[in-house]
Scaffold this active site. Structure first.
Site, mmCIF file in Angstrom:
data_model
loop_
_atom_site.group_PDB
_atom_site.id
_atom_site.type_symbol
_atom_site.label_atom_id
_atom_site.label_comp_id
_atom_site.label_asym_id
_atom_site.label_seq_id
_atom_site.Cartn_x
_atom_site.Cartn_y
_atom_site.Cartn_z
ATOM 1 N N GLY A 10 -14.635 -6.177 -14.372
ATOM 2 C CA GLY A 10 -13.395 -6.440 -13.627
ATOM 3 C C GLY A 10 -13.711 -7.440 -12.535
ATOM 4 O O GLY A 10 -14.238 -7.075 -11.481
ATOM 5 N N MET A 14 -11.681 -8.003 -5.772
ATOM 6 C CA MET A 14 -12.594 -6.933 -5.331
ATOM 7 C C MET A 14 -13.920 -6.994 -6.092
ATOM 8 O O MET A 14 -14.991 -6.942 -5.502
ATOM 9 C CB MET A 14 -11.956 -5.547 -5.551
ATOM 10 C CG MET A 14 -10.912 -5.166 -4.555
ATOM 11 S SD MET A 14 -11.568 -4.954 -2.878
ATOM 12 C CE MET A 14 -12.375 -3.356 -2.988
ATOM 13 N N VAL A 75 -11.560 -1.847 -11.893
ATOM 14 C CA VAL A 75 -10.307 -2.115 -12.615
ATOM 15 C C VAL A 75 -9.271 -1.134 -12.073
ATOM 16 O O VAL A 75 -9.644 -0.132 -11.464
ATOM 17 C CB VAL A 75 -10.495 -1.939 -14.149
ATOM 18 C CG1 VAL A 75 -11.519 -2.931 -14.685
ATOM 19 C CG2 VAL A 75 -10.905 -0.518 -14.519
ATOM 20 N N ALA A 77 -6.830 1.925 -11.398
ATOM 21 C CA ALA A 77 -6.960 3.335 -11.787
ATOM 22 C C ALA A 77 -6.032 3.629 -12.973
ATOM 23 O O ALA A 77 -5.053 2.920 -13.200
ATOM 24 C CB ALA A 77 -6.601 4.226 -10.606
ATOM 25 N N SER A 129 -13.971 1.529 0.371
ATOM 26 C CA SER A 129 -12.929 1.169 1.332
ATOM 27 C C SER A 129 -13.319 -0.063 2.125
ATOM 28 O O SER A 129 -14.495 -0.293 2.394
ATOM 29 C CB SER A 129 -12.670 2.332 2.279
ATOM 30 O OG SER A 129 -11.658 1.959 3.194
ATOM 31 N N GLY A 131 -11.121 -3.036 1.693
ATOM 32 C CA GLY A 131 -10.359 -4.163 1.152
ATOM 33 C C GLY A 131 -11.259 -5.290 0.678
ATOM 34 O O GLY A 131 -12.463 -5.102 0.449
ATOM 35 N N LYS A 183 -12.481 9.862 -0.906
ATOM 36 C CA LYS A 183 -11.705 8.624 -0.715
ATOM 37 C C LYS A 183 -10.207 8.925 -0.683
ATOM 38 O O LYS A 183 -9.450 8.302 0.071
ATOM 39 C CB LYS A 183 -12.032 7.605 -1.817
ATOM 40 C CG LYS A 183 -11.207 6.303 -1.730
ATOM 41 C CD LYS A 183 -11.463 5.567 -0.437
ATOM 42 C CE LYS A 183 -10.797 4.243 -0.206
ATOM 43 N NZ LYS A 183 -9.701 3.769 -0.953
ATOM 44 N N HIS A 186 -9.552 10.160 2.681
ATOM 45 C CA HIS A 186 -9.635 8.980 3.559
ATOM 46 C C HIS A 186 -8.279 8.270 3.568
ATOM 47 O O HIS A 186 -7.743 7.914 4.622
ATOM 48 C CB HIS A 186 -10.748 8.042 3.046
ATOM 49 C CG HIS A 186 -10.698 6.649 3.596
ATOM 50 N ND1 HIS A 186 -9.758 5.717 3.207
ATOM 51 C CD2 HIS A 186 -11.464 6.023 4.519
ATOM 52 C CE1 HIS A 186 -9.948 4.589 3.864
ATOM 53 N NE2 HIS A 186 -10.986 4.747 4.663
ATOM 54 N N ASN A 187 -7.722 8.068 2.396
ATOM 55 C CA ASN A 187 -6.442 7.360 2.310
ATOM 56 C C ASN A 187 -5.307 8.172 2.929
ATOM 57 O O ASN A 187 -4.406 7.608 3.544
ATOM 58 C CB ASN A 187 -6.113 7.008 0.858
ATOM 59 C CG ASN A 187 -6.918 5.817 0.374
ATOM 60 O OD1 ASN A 187 -7.997 5.529 0.892
ATOM 61 N ND2 ASN A 187 -6.413 5.121 -0.621
ATOM 62 N N GLU A 190 -5.561 7.589 6.433
ATOM 63 C CA GLU A 190 -5.076 6.198 6.630
ATOM 64 C C GLU A 190 -3.536 6.187 6.728
ATOM 65 O O GLU A 190 -2.970 5.578 7.642
ATOM 66 C CB GLU A 190 -5.570 5.369 5.439
ATOM 67 C CG GLU A 190 -5.031 3.968 5.287
ATOM 68 C CD GLU A 190 -5.552 3.333 3.962
ATOM 69 O OE1 GLU A 190 -6.777 3.283 3.760
ATOM 70 O OE2 GLU A 190 -4.723 2.895 3.141
ATOM 71 N N ARG A 288 7.284 7.365 4.248
ATOM 72 C CA ARG A 288 7.315 6.224 3.309
ATOM 73 C C ARG A 288 8.427 6.451 2.288
ATOM 74 O O ARG A 288 9.147 5.520 1.923
ATOM 75 C CB ARG A 288 5.970 6.068 2.593
ATOM 76 C CG ARG A 288 4.879 5.539 3.493
ATOM 77 C CD ARG A 288 3.767 4.910 2.670
ATOM 78 N NE ARG A 288 2.585 4.690 3.480
ATOM 79 C CZ ARG A 288 1.490 4.069 3.056
ATOM 80 N NH1 ARG A 288 1.430 3.601 1.830
ATOM 81 N NH2 ARG A 288 0.449 3.916 3.844
ATOM 82 N N HIS A 453 8.175 42.798 -0.660
ATOM 83 C CA HIS A 453 6.909 42.078 -0.894
ATOM 84 C C HIS A 453 5.728 42.725 -0.170
ATOM 85 O O HIS A 453 4.609 42.276 -0.328
ATOM 86 C CB HIS A 453 7.052 40.620 -0.474
ATOM 87 C CG HIS A 453 7.995 39.847 -1.349
ATOM 88 N ND1 HIS A 453 7.812 39.737 -2.710
ATOM 89 C CD2 HIS A 453 9.144 39.189 -1.061
ATOM 90 C CE1 HIS A 453 8.805 39.016 -3.224
ATOM 91 N NE2 HIS A 453 9.624 38.688 -2.246
HETATM 92 C C1 6PG Z 1 -9.076 1.053 1.433
HETATM 93 C C2 6PG Z 1 -7.613 1.215 1.150
HETATM 94 C C3 6PG Z 1 -7.304 0.756 -0.245
HETATM 95 C C4 6PG Z 1 -5.841 0.499 -0.511
HETATM 96 C C5 6PG Z 1 -4.958 1.701 -0.342
HETATM 97 C C6 6PG Z 1 -3.511 1.280 -0.209
HETATM 98 O O1 6PG Z 1 -9.659 2.060 1.783
HETATM 99 O O2 6PG Z 1 -9.597 -0.066 1.333
HETATM 100 O O3 6PG Z 1 -7.272 2.550 1.274
HETATM 101 O O4 6PG Z 1 -7.882 1.675 -1.113
HETATM 102 O O5 6PG Z 1 -5.431 -0.527 0.315
HETATM 103 O O6 6PG Z 1 -5.115 2.500 -1.446
HETATM 104 O O7 6PG Z 1 -2.749 2.361 -0.504
HETATM 105 P P1 6PG Z 1 -1.196 2.334 -0.634
HETATM 106 O O8 6PG Z 1 -0.828 1.155 -1.493
HETATM 107 O O9 6PG Z 1 -0.863 3.645 -1.247
HETATM 108 O O10 6PG Z 1 -0.700 2.172 0.771
#
Ligand code: 6PG
Length: 469
Positions: A10, A14, A75, A77, A129, A131, A183, A186-187, A190, A288, A453
């Site tokens: 891929g 990235m 690639v 997910a 993580s 980007g 991860k 982590h997200n 985020e 969101r 209950h």
């Molecule tokens: C990272 C980010 C990366 C991605 C997110 C965006 O750690 O580099 O988390 O994995 O930018 O998954 O997630 P959304 O599109 O759901 O906001």
């Protein structure tokens, strides 16, 4: 042949960036992409110091890599991961390693581990993580899988990962899908922090008419304080960006309907399965979703126009201080929620996670990197079994010192009618977590009333049912 240390499948941005990062560190790396243009782009980007080669043939690619082979998939997910695995399988041998570097759903990783294990192939799920820039110059990497097989990967990953005080932001995290799970959380964190930053922005801008210049200045200043973090830093930068076409601040021209790829939702869904309370992350996912209902919101805003509080002046340094402390308090509560979810998940799925190491590798390279992660690392160093950061004395002091500020912030937002669901969830979580007694005795009574209950009592052992009428 067999002269390359590592392979990447891929060669999108990235994949290419990570490959070149490895090549910068003097590893010879082969790349595979079915798209000839992407494969060629790699060789064009590489310089003469890089030992890289790209191909569109899976057979040639596998043949280039030293045994046991280490091959990373970068690639999207889902199905593309399975297709990539199947294209490589005919050429792989026992002991070879495949690493999935995408944001895969952790049950998919468990399935792939099992399927490939039957063929003697090690499969790793690894969160990456940071980007595009992170991949090129130092990401945070969260690998999980077979511990012994990790030794083949360790020197390469440690060389390319971000460094904090010379320590690489990568550690073997645990067995099975541990890497993808960490991860995913982590997200989730985020999502939570991004939502809370946007709530601070909203209260100051919409609620008090604070100018974009001042907002940008505040976030830039805050990034020099205890709030120092990637997400606060980029907020200052984003708020400052002028659109070339219109000359206006770009952020003001961007649609308010947020997109998501699913990792935040998975964090909340799985937290509910584990009964792990993570209300800040839940609120961020919900917001969101709510943002998508633009037409309905526009209609509702007309419907309730009389309730609109005109944006007022009155913002002063004490409000900015309250906002800063509220954000820091709420950020800590969000990490506390995510990390305690990891503790529960580690028990449930036998990951064997070490939270000190998780905090350590999140200090640099990743999207949720923040100065305060070092305080969290120390908290887990003091007590590896800490079930929740809020139980650590030092972290507790940070919270106690700022609790009045977050109360002021939330009260101000409520009075103004500005929604701050994630920041108030952080405060609500804290107040609930520190409550010796919650009102859930009443919930238990009601359950027993209408559904028999049963309930437990505080004054004697056993299970009871009452005829309440
Ligand atoms: C990272 C980010 C990366 C991605 C997110 C965006 O750690 O580099 O988390 O994995 O930018 O998954 O997630 P959304 O599109 O759901 O906001």
């Amino acid at each position: 042949m067999e002269q390359y240390d590592f392979g990447i499948v891929g060669l999108g941005v990235m994949g290419r960036n990570l490959l070149l990062n490895m090549a910068d560190h003097h590893f010879a790396v082969a790349g595979l992409d079915l798209d000839e243009q992407k494969a060629q782009a790699l060789e064009k980007e590489a310089d003469e110091t890089h030992k890289v080669k790209s191909t569109t043939s899976a057979e040639e690619f596998v043949g280039l890599i030293k045994k046991p082979r280490a091959i990373m998939l970068l690639v999207p997910a889902g199905k593309p991961v399975d297709s990539a695995i199947h294209s490589l399988l005919p050429f792989l041998e026992k002991g070879d390693i495949i690493i999935d570097g995408g944001n895969s759903y952790f049950p998919d990783t468990n399935r792939r581990i099992e399927e490939l294990d039957a063929q003697g192939i090690h499969f790793f799920g690894m969160g990456i993580s940071g980007g595009e820039k992170g991949a090129r110059f130092g990401p945070s990497m969260m690998p999980g899988g077979n511990k012994d097989a990790y030794e083949r990967l360790r020197p390469i990953f440690e060389a390319v990962a971000a460094k904090v005080n010379g320590e690489p932001c990568v550690e073997y995290l645990g067995s099975g899908s541990a890497g993808n799970y960490v991860k995913m959380v982590h997200n989730g964190i985020e999502y939570g922090i991004m939502q809370m930053i946007s709530e601070v922005y909203d209260l100051l801008k919409r609620g008090f008419g604070v100018s974009d210049e001042k907002l940008q200045q505040l976030f830039t200043e805050w990034n020099q304080s205890e709030l120092q973090s990637f997400l606060v830093e980029i907020t200052g930068i984003v708020l400052n960006k002028i659109d070339d076409e219109t000359g206006e601040r770009l952020v003001n021209l961007i649609s308010d309907q947020a997109k998501a790829k699913g990792t935040g939702k998975w964090t909340s869904q799985n937290a509910m399965d584990l009964q792990a309370p993570i209300p800040v992350i839940d609120a961020a996912v919900v917001m969101r979703d709510l943002s998508k209902y633009k037409e309905e919101r526009v209609e509702a805003s007309k419907h309730y126009a009389s309730l609109n509080t005109p944006s007022a002046s009155g913002a002063d340094d004490s409000l900015f201080e309250a906002a800063k402390h509220a954000l820091f308090f709420a950020m800590i509560a969000t990490y506390a929620q995510g990390l305690s979810q990891l503790t529960l998940a580690s028990k449930e799925y036998n990951y064997g996670l070490n939270l000190e190491q998780v905090a350590k590798i999140w200090r640099g390279g990743c999207i949720i990197r923040a100065a305060v992660l070092e305080d969290f690392r120390k908290a887990f160093e003091r007590n590896a079994e800490l079930p929740n950061l809020l139980l650590d004395e030092e972290i507790g002091k940070l919270m106690t010192d700022r609790v009045q500020s977050i109360r002021t912030f939330v009260k101000t937002a409520i009075d103004k009618g500005i929604p701050v669901p994630a920041i108030s969830a952080a405060l609500g979580y804290f107040d609930a977590y520190r409550s010796e007694r919650l009102p859930t005795n009443l919930v238990q009574s009601q359950r027993d009333y209408f559904g028999a209950h049963t309930y437990e009592r505080t004054d004697k052992q056993g299970t009871f049912h009452t005829n309440w009428d």
